[in-house]
Design an enzyme around this catalytic site. Structure first.
Site, PDB file in Angstrom:
ATOM      1  CE  LYS A  13      -2.040  -1.376   3.973  1.00  0.00           C
ATOM      2  NZ  LYS A  13      -0.996  -2.152   4.039  1.00  0.00           N
ATOM      3  NE  ARG A  88      -4.128  -0.974  10.666  1.00  0.00           N
ATOM      4  CZ  ARG A  88      -3.176  -0.701  10.337  1.00  0.00           C
ATOM      5  NH1 ARG A  88      -2.977   0.752   9.002  1.00  0.00           N
ATOM      6  NH2 ARG A  88      -1.409  -1.110   9.758  1.00  0.00           N
ATOM      7  NE  ARG A 127       7.597  -2.832   5.720  1.00  0.00           N
ATOM      8  CZ  ARG A 127       6.701  -1.648   5.666  1.00  0.00           C
ATOM      9  NH1 ARG A 127       6.179  -1.599   5.575  1.00  0.00           N
ATOM     10  NH2 ARG A 127       6.467  -2.950   7.157  1.00  0.00           N
ATOM     11  NE  ARG A 160       6.652   0.129  10.022  1.00  0.00           N
ATOM     12  CZ  ARG A 160       5.971  -0.433   9.441  1.00  0.00           C
ATOM     13  NH1 ARG A 160       5.678   0.602   7.717  1.00  0.00           N
ATOM     14  NH2 ARG A 160       4.704  -0.715   9.630  1.00  0.00           N
ATOM     15  NE  ARG A 171       2.373  -4.444  10.852  1.00  0.00           N
ATOM     16  CZ  ARG A 171       3.151  -4.349  10.537  1.00  0.00           C
ATOM     17  NH1 ARG A 171       4.633  -4.272  10.482  1.00  0.00           N
ATOM     18  NH2 ARG A 171       2.972  -3.594   9.515  1.00  0.00           N
TER      19      ARG A 171
HETATM   20  P1  AP5 Z   1       4.747  -2.034   1.423  1.00  0.00           P
HETATM   21  O1  AP5 Z   1       4.680  -0.882   0.275  1.00  0.00           O
HETATM   22  O2  AP5 Z   1       6.068  -0.619   2.905  1.00  0.00           O
HETATM   23  O3  AP5 Z   1       4.003  -1.707   2.319  1.00  0.00           O
HETATM   24  P2  AP5 Z   1       2.102  -1.639   2.986  1.00  0.00           P
HETATM   25  O4  AP5 Z   1       1.479  -2.441   2.544  1.00  0.00           O
HETATM   26  O5  AP5 Z   1       1.933  -0.894   3.302  1.00  0.00           O
HETATM   27  O6  AP5 Z   1       2.936  -2.475   4.953  1.00  0.00           O
HETATM   28  P3  AP5 Z   1       2.556  -1.691   6.053  1.00  0.00           P
HETATM   29  O7  AP5 Z   1       3.511  -2.871   6.980  1.00  0.00           O
HETATM   30  O8  AP5 Z   1       3.191  -0.282   6.502  1.00  0.00           O
HETATM   31  O9  AP5 Z   1       1.861  -1.941   6.177  1.00  0.00           O
HETATM   32  P4  AP5 Z   1       0.537  -1.337   7.535  1.00  0.00           P
HETATM   33  O10 AP5 Z   1      -0.672  -1.319   6.799  1.00  0.00           O
HETATM   34  O11 AP5 Z   1       0.733  -3.049   9.052  1.00  0.00           O
HETATM   35  O12 AP5 Z   1       1.069  -0.268   8.964  1.00  0.00           O
HETATM   36  P5  AP5 Z   1       1.030   0.971   8.713  1.00  0.00           P
HETATM   37  O13 AP5 Z   1       2.243   1.915   8.685  1.00  0.00           O
HETATM   38  O14 AP5 Z   1      -0.700   0.926   8.171  1.00  0.00           O
HETATM   39  O15 AP5 Z   1       6.252  -3.098   1.110  1.00  0.00           O
HETATM   40  C1  AP5 Z   1       6.792  -3.744   1.828  1.00  0.00           C
HETATM   41  C2  AP5 Z   1       7.398  -4.118   1.064  1.00  0.00           C
HETATM   42  O16 AP5 Z   1       7.260  -5.062  -0.077  1.00  0.00           O
HETATM   43  C3  AP5 Z   1       8.242  -2.951   0.539  1.00  0.00           C
HETATM   44  O17 AP5 Z   1      10.065  -2.928   1.360  1.00  0.00           O
HETATM   45  C4  AP5 Z   1       8.227  -2.956  -0.746  1.00  0.00           C
HETATM   46  O18 AP5 Z   1       8.952  -1.990  -1.098  1.00  0.00           O
HETATM   47  C5  AP5 Z   1       7.849  -4.818  -1.048  1.00  0.00           C
HETATM   48  N1  AP5 Z   1       7.069  -4.089  -2.457  1.00  0.00           N
HETATM   49  C6  AP5 Z   1       6.045  -3.492  -2.365  1.00  0.00           C
HETATM   50  N2  AP5 Z   1       5.146  -3.506  -4.205  1.00  0.00           N
HETATM   51  C7  AP5 Z   1       6.067  -4.963  -3.959  1.00  0.00           C
HETATM   52  C8  AP5 Z   1       5.455  -5.460  -5.354  1.00  0.00           C
HETATM   53  N3  AP5 Z   1       5.200  -5.125  -6.422  1.00  0.00           N
HETATM   54  N4  AP5 Z   1       7.210  -6.244  -5.559  1.00  0.00           N
HETATM   55  C9  AP5 Z   1       7.772  -6.554  -5.096  1.00  0.00           C
HETATM   56  N5  AP5 Z   1       8.346  -5.876  -3.716  1.00  0.00           N
HETATM   57  C10 AP5 Z   1       6.802  -4.969  -3.102  1.00  0.00           C
HETATM   58  O19 AP5 Z   1       0.393   0.622  10.098  1.00  0.00           O
HETATM   59  C11 AP5 Z   1       1.873   0.454  11.680  1.00  0.00           C
HETATM   60  C12 AP5 Z   1       1.141   0.679  12.940  1.00  0.00           C
HETATM   61  O20 AP5 Z   1       0.651   1.738  13.593  1.00  0.00           O
HETATM   62  C13 AP5 Z   1       0.116  -0.589  12.803  1.00  0.00           C
HETATM   63  O21 AP5 Z   1       0.440  -1.291  13.157  1.00  0.00           O
HETATM   64  C14 AP5 Z   1      -0.367   0.583  14.055  1.00  0.00           C
HETATM   65  O22 AP5 Z   1      -0.522   0.118  15.768  1.00  0.00           O
HETATM   66  C15 AP5 Z   1      -0.748   1.692  14.152  1.00  0.00           C
HETATM   67  N6  AP5 Z   1      -1.475   2.457  13.232  1.00  0.00           N
HETATM   68  C16 AP5 Z   1      -1.693   2.258  12.465  1.00  0.00           C
HETATM   69  N7  AP5 Z   1      -3.078   3.174  11.355  1.00  0.00           N
HETATM   70  C17 AP5 Z   1      -3.347   2.767  12.317  1.00  0.00           C
HETATM   71  C18 AP5 Z   1      -5.456   3.149  12.169  1.00  0.00           C
HETATM   72  N8  AP5 Z   1      -6.119   3.197  11.532  1.00  0.00           N
HETATM   73  N9  AP5 Z   1      -5.542   2.711  13.658  1.00  0.00           N
HETATM   74  C19 AP5 Z   1      -4.787   1.882  14.264  1.00  0.00           C
HETATM   75  N10 AP5 Z   1      -3.984   2.015  14.541  1.00  0.00           N
HETATM   76  C20 AP5 Z   1      -3.252   2.597  13.942  1.00  0.00           C
END
Ligand code: AP5
Length: 216
Positions: A13, A88, A127, A160, A171
């Site tokens: 994402k 979420r 990552r 991270r 997660r």
């Molecule tokens: P990447 O694009 O980094 O993945 P992502 O889907 O963004 O994953 P995240 O881990 O950032 O999402 P998340 O939803 O858990 O974390 P968030 O920061 O929102 O891709 C992953 C890897 O794959 C990268 O290395 C990339 O290079 C590679 N890649 C991508 N596409 C590719 C492809 N096509 N081919 C090959 N490689 C590829 O949340 C973190 C924490 O914050 C949560 O756990 C929670 O505690 C809190 N939080 C955030 N939002 C909320 C909310 N709304 N409510 C409550 N808590 C929240």
């Protein structure tokens, strides 16, 4: 264009949101990035969020919902936005719908990134992120030109804290329990469009651009 990105942690994402920002010129609003920025700056919000993030739990709605709804009122959101990591859970989704509908507004599309869990685990363990600008890299073929140094801003590139395997597994559990139900919610509203996130980066991006043509 008002876009929600749905999908498991590590589905891509954030990576694709950054590319969509460059193409469409609308802001990328990532709650995870907002919490991490607050943590870097040592704000009370960042310190409160850290405990939940480090355990792989969701940050409570009281700290999350108003933050996002306020952000959506900013002038740069007038032409649209990309919401990443919000909503979420069902209560966040319902709060968003209610707030938008009260303004006679709604989201256009919820892009649902679908990816096998074993690929997710491989991508997450590989990552690496820039601690300054948030740029994302991967040891599986997408590393910065100089090891440990961000191509974009020169900041340090590290793993991270919540990408350790046991935290990633938790997660994913939290995702299945609390976030997956909102996929059905957006499907029933006719907003869900499925994206095959297992393809190479350029192909996923081309698929997204094709889908989004309909909403320009
Ligand atoms: P990447 O694009 O980094 O993945 P992502 O889907 O963004 O994953 P995240 O881990 O950032 O999402 P998340 O939803 O858990 O974390 P968030 O920061 O929102 O891709 C992953 C890897 O794959 C990268 O290395 C990339 O290079 C590679 N890649 C991508 N596409 C590719 C492809 N096509 N081919 C090959 N490689 C590829 O949340 C973190 C924490 O914050 C949560 O756990 C929670 O505690 C809190 N939080 C955030 N939002 C909320 C909310 N709304 N409510 C409550 N808590 C929240």
């Amino acid at each position: 264009m008002k876009i929600i990105l749905l999908g498991a942690p590590g589905a891509g994402k954030g990576t694709h949101a950054k590319l969509l920002v460059d193409k469409y010129g609308i802001p990328h609003i990532s709650t995870g990035d907002i919490f991490r920025a607050n943590l870097r700056e040592g704000t009370p919000l960042g310190l409160q969020a850290k405990a939940f993030m480090d355990r792989g739990e969701l940050v409570p709605d009281e700290l999350t919902v108003d933050l996002v709804l306020d952000r959506l009122q900013a002038p740069d959101c007038e032409k649209g936005y990309i919401l990443d990591g919000f909503p979420r859970n069902l209560s966040q989704a319902e709060a968003l719908t209610k707030a938008l509908n009260q303004r006679g507004d709604d989201i256009d599309v919820a892009l649902h990134f679908v990816l096998e869990e074993d690929v997710i685990l491989k991508r997450m363990s590989g990552r690496r992120v820039c601690t300054v600008c948030g740029a994302s890299y991967n040891v599986n073929g997408m590393m910065p030109r100089v090891e440990g140094v961000c191509d974009r801003c020169g900041g340090p590139v590290v793993q991270r804290a919540d990408d350790r395997e046991e935290t990633v597994l938790h997660r994913l559990e939290v995702y299945h329990e609390q976030t997956e139900p909102i996929v059905a919610y957006y499907r029933e509203l006719g907003k869900e469009v499925v994206v095959d996130a297992g393809k190479p980066l350029e192909e996923v991006q081309a698929e997204l651009n094709g889908i989004l043509e309909a909403y320009l």
